[in-house]
Design a protein around this motif. Structure first.
Motif, PDB file in Angstrom:
ATOM      1  N   TYR A  61      -1.148  10.396   8.350  1.00 18.62           N
ATOM      2  CA  TYR A  61      -1.307  10.303   6.903  1.00 18.62           C
ATOM      3  C   TYR A  61      -0.548   9.064   6.450  1.00 18.62           C
ATOM      4  CZ  TYR A  61      -3.610  14.357   4.698  1.00 18.62           C
ATOM      5  OH  TYR A  61      -4.537  15.250   4.204  1.00 18.62           O
ATOM      6  N   LEU A  62      -1.180   8.246   5.625  1.00 17.13           N
ATOM      7  CA  LEU A  62      -0.547   7.009   5.124  1.00 17.13           C
ATOM      8  C   LEU A  62      -0.281   7.148   3.629  1.00 17.13           C
ATOM      9  CD1 LEU A  62      -2.811   4.353   6.905  1.00 17.13           C
ATOM     10  CD2 LEU A  62      -0.656   5.336   7.722  1.00 17.13           C
ATOM     11  N   PRO A  63       1.006   7.083   3.228  1.00 16.65           N
ATOM     12  CA  PRO A  63       1.361   7.298   1.823  1.00 16.65           C
ATOM     13  C   PRO A  63       1.522   6.003   1.023  1.00 16.65           C
ATOM     14  CG  PRO A  63       3.340   7.338   3.141  1.00 16.65           C
ATOM     15  CD  PRO A  63       2.196   7.003   4.086  1.00 16.65           C
ATOM     16  N   LYS A  64       1.540   6.158  -0.299  1.00 16.71           N
ATOM     17  CA  LYS A  64       1.978   5.137  -1.258  1.00 16.71           C
ATOM     18  C   LYS A  64       1.201   3.817  -1.189  1.00 16.71           C
ATOM     19  CE  LYS A  64       5.716   7.647  -2.479  1.00 16.71           C
ATOM     20  NZ  LYS A  64       5.362   8.906  -1.817  1.00 16.71           N
ATOM     21  N   MET A  65       0.009   3.840  -0.613  1.00 21.50           N
ATOM     22  CA  MET A  65      -0.770   2.600  -0.515  1.00 21.50           C
ATOM     23  C   MET A  65      -1.152   2.126  -1.921  1.00 21.50           C
ATOM     24  SD  MET A  65      -4.079   1.952   1.889  1.00 21.50           S
ATOM     25  CE  MET A  65      -3.242   2.358   3.413  1.00 21.50           C
ATOM     26  N   GLN A  66      -1.126   0.798  -2.119  1.00 26.28           N
ATOM     27  CA  GLN A  66      -1.447   0.273  -3.444  1.00 26.28           C
ATOM     28  C   GLN A  66      -2.650  -0.659  -3.466  1.00 26.28           C
ATOM     29  OE1 GLN A  66       1.670  -1.004  -6.032  1.00 26.28           O
ATOM     30  NE2 GLN A  66       3.090   0.565  -5.353  1.00 26.28           N
ATOM     31  N   SER A  67      -3.114  -1.113  -2.297  1.00 29.93           N
ATOM     32  CA  SER A  67      -4.235  -2.064  -2.323  1.00 29.93           C
ATOM     33  C   SER A  67      -4.980  -2.046  -0.996  1.00 29.93           C
ATOM     34  CB  SER A  67      -3.720  -3.480  -2.576  1.00 29.93           C
ATOM     35  OG  SER A  67      -3.061  -3.970  -1.412  1.00 29.93           O
ATOM     36  N   TYR A  68      -6.190  -2.624  -1.025  1.00 29.54           N
ATOM     37  CA  TYR A  68      -6.970  -2.702   0.215  1.00 29.54           C
ATOM     38  C   TYR A  68      -6.343  -3.695   1.195  1.00 29.54           C
ATOM     39  CZ  TYR A  68      -9.307  -7.044  -1.321  1.00 29.54           C
ATOM     40  OH  TYR A  68      -9.589  -8.332  -1.704  1.00 29.54           O
ATOM     41  N   HIS A  69      -5.526  -4.615   0.703  1.00 31.98           N
ATOM     42  CA  HIS A  69      -4.808  -5.525   1.618  1.00 31.98           C
ATOM     43  C   HIS A  69      -3.853  -4.713   2.510  1.00 31.98           C
ATOM     44  CE1 HIS A  69      -6.364  -8.966  -0.535  1.00 31.98           C
ATOM     45  NE2 HIS A  69      -5.883  -8.509  -1.666  1.00 31.98           N
ATOM     46  N   GLU A  70      -3.249  -3.686   1.940  1.00 32.66           N
ATOM     47  CA  GLU A  70      -2.358  -2.819   2.710  1.00 32.66           C
ATOM     48  C   GLU A  70      -3.158  -1.981   3.705  1.00 32.66           C
ATOM     49  OE1 GLU A  70       0.211  -0.690  -0.034  1.00 32.66           O
ATOM     50  OE2 GLU A  70       0.689  -2.551  -1.106  1.00 32.66           O
ATOM     51  N   ALA A  71      -4.359  -1.559   3.303  1.00 36.14           N
ATOM     52  CA  ALA A  71      -5.241  -0.834   4.230  1.00 36.14           C
ATOM     53  C   ALA A  71      -5.612  -1.718   5.415  1.00 36.14           C
ATOM     54  CB  ALA A  71      -6.504  -0.372   3.500  1.00 36.14           C
TER      55      ALA A  71
END
Length: 532
Positions: free
Chosen positions: A211-221
């Motif tokens: 599980y990946l938390p606190k993502m804010q943008s597709y760049h982080e994805a």
């Protein structure tokens, strides 16, 4: 050994005891070191990008969908696929990676256990290392625990599927440094869980799931996709072996769900409505916008238009791409009082019926005592199906940015403000004492709910809002209430527990982060300085 141990390119500030030698093996540290060197510089740039985006929003530009990624949104594509053992996730339980909790959660009447290194764990060094050992033993089926009175806890046959939640990109692991800087906690958690468990997980027909938390943008994805692909290549695994579910729990991310799915398409299996953090992010992101100040926390339920739009958009977006749309957390705790328990179960049932009717594939609970009630709701909604991927919501009108940002109705009350203070102080005290998951007033509180409590008051002060009885919310009013509520906490808990705890430090931190002019992004960052 010296206090500063250097292995590969990394320096460790803690002595290696027996637990460390099991987890921080030379091979595991080599792998971690590779990840840190390759991916930390880009992670740091992503953190800078977050600041730049927030600055624009603070300046008056509201979050919106991105027009330059229209080609992704408008074209037909789906994610790579969902492994067999993840196709039914109707009820998931979450909790920290403590040994007894891991066993009880895996034994609960649920499909999945999300073992948490993030919001429900206060990441002191010992707990983080022990957590890795606990998960390794759980994967190997050898985990057991004996309590003080000699009761033995062991895994039942056919336990729940294990998913590991790593720390968010913003959180450091201060006990390990590279080039003089603390490394990302997310890479530390990911590297060690993956490295020690992928073989055993694959051998039993499962896999390394995250599980990946606190993502804010597709760049982080995209950053995570590169991390996963590198790890697969490093271990000689085929592309898409690592699978992730991303929590959509920040306001910026809700406008980029298609893009997040696309950039993680080889590895992603779904998105989750992390509702509590999402409410916190709504406050934090729109902190300068006086027309979007939230009311009492108790009023901000999933029936509020901005939260209903978020849930429905997530389902429609995910199912169009063949990905799961997971529902949010039921934070209630069952009660020994029969009447209170009936009320709790009815509240939970109503909430979960709304999620199931909307088309969510499954949902979260924080306590095994809720499992049967929630399972019943999803069993009824699913019938003979394993999930609701066929619920496409194609007839829904498009959800607009205005709907996702819609101001929220409800009162700001003195009672609500005082409750916020008591919850936040008690949670901060528990967290800096090493406990990140705390029952307070019948709810299982983790960092997200404490964040809502303290940012709400900050926002009320910042914008000079009044309470429903006409009182202006000011710093002096908050300080007076804080002092008064400290006495209430002392009375409720008793002198012995209060004196033995770290309540004075917790109140000092609460006062600082609630009254300073700049809102602190996460209370866990200053809290981490007070943690071993």
């Amino acid at each position: 050994m010296s206090e500063q141990i250097t292995r590969s390119q990394l320096s460790f500030t803690r002595r290696f005891g027996e637990n460390e030698t099991h987890i921080l093996t030379a091979e595991a540290v080599d792998f971690l070191s590779e990840l840190v060197m390759r991916f930390t510089p880009q992670r740091n740039r992503l953190m800078t990008e977050r600041v730049a985006v927030q600055r624009k929003i603070d300046g008056g530009i509201l979050p919106n969908f991105i027009s330059e990624t229209d080609s992704i949104k408008k074209s037909q594509w789906t994610i790579r696929g969902i492994p067999e053992d993840l196709k039914d996730r109707r009820v998931e339980i979450t909790g920290p990676v403590e040994r007894k909790m891991v066993i009880n959660a895996l034994n609960a009447n649920v499909k999945v256990f999300m073992a948490d290194f993030e919001d429900s764990l206060a990441p002191d060094w010992q707990k983080v290392i022990e957590g890795q050992i606990n998960l390794r033993d759980a994967v190997n089926g050898t985990i057991s625990y004996t309590n003080e009175s000699g009761k033995i806890y062991q895994l039942k046959p056919d336990p729940a599927i294990l998913i590991c939640r790593v720390r968010g990109l913003h959180l450091p692991e201060k006990h390990v440094t590279w080039q003089g800087e603390a490394i990302p906690g997310s890479l530390f958690d990911f590297a060690l869980y993956f490295f020690h468990n992928y073989r055993a997980l694959l051998a039993k027909g499962s896999g390394p799931y995250f599980y990946l938390p606190k993502m804010q943008s597709y760049h982080e994805a995209d950053w995570w996709s590169q991390v996963f692909s590198f790890a697969e290549d490093y271990a000689g695994l085929s592309r898409g072996t690592i699978k992730a579910t991303v929590l959509i729990e920040t306001l910026p991310a809700v406008f980029q769900m298609d893009e997040i799915l696309y950039h993680l398409r080889d590895h992603i299996v779904g998105l989750n409505c992390g509702r509590w953090d999402y409410i916190f992010s709504y406050i934090k992101t729109l902190k300068n916008h006086s027309d979007r100040v939230l009311p009492d926390r108790q009023s901000v339920t999933m029936t509020q238009p901005f939260l209903s739009a978020y849930s429905r958009l997530l389902i429609k977006t995910c199912h169009r791409r063949g990905a799961f749309a997971m529902g949010g957390m039921a934070a209630f705790i069952p009660s020994k009082d029969v009447k209170r328990n009936e009320w709790v179960l009815n509240k939970v049932r109503t909430d979960k019926e709304l999620e199931a009717t909307n088309g969510h594939d499954g949902t979260w609970i924080a306590h095994p005592g809720l499992a049967d009630t929630v399972l019943e709701v999803f069993d009824k909604a699913l019938g003979s199906r394993s999930n609701q991927l066929d619920v496409l919501r194609e007839d829904d009108a498009d959800i607009t940015a205005a709907q996702l940002l819609e101001p929220c109705s409800g009162e700001r009350t003195e009672e609500g403000m005082r409750a916020n203070i008591r919850v936040a102080v008690q949670y901060i005290e528990a967290w800096i004492s090493g406990n990140g998951c705390v029952p307070i007033y019948g709810l299982m509180e983790d960092a997200a709910t404490a964040e809502i409590s303290r940012t709400s008051i900050w926002q009320w002060i910042h914008h000079g809002k009044t309470l429903s009885d006409g009182q202006l919310v000011t710093k002096p009013l908050f300080r007076r209430m804080l002092n008064e509520e400290m006495l209430v906490i002392q009375q409720e808990l008793g002198e012995q527990r209060f004196s033995a705890g770290r309540f004075t430090q917790a109140a000092t931190l609460m006062e600082k982060i609630t009254t300073q002019d700049e809102l602190i992004d996460f209370l866990t960052l200053p809290g981490y300085q007070l943690l071993a």
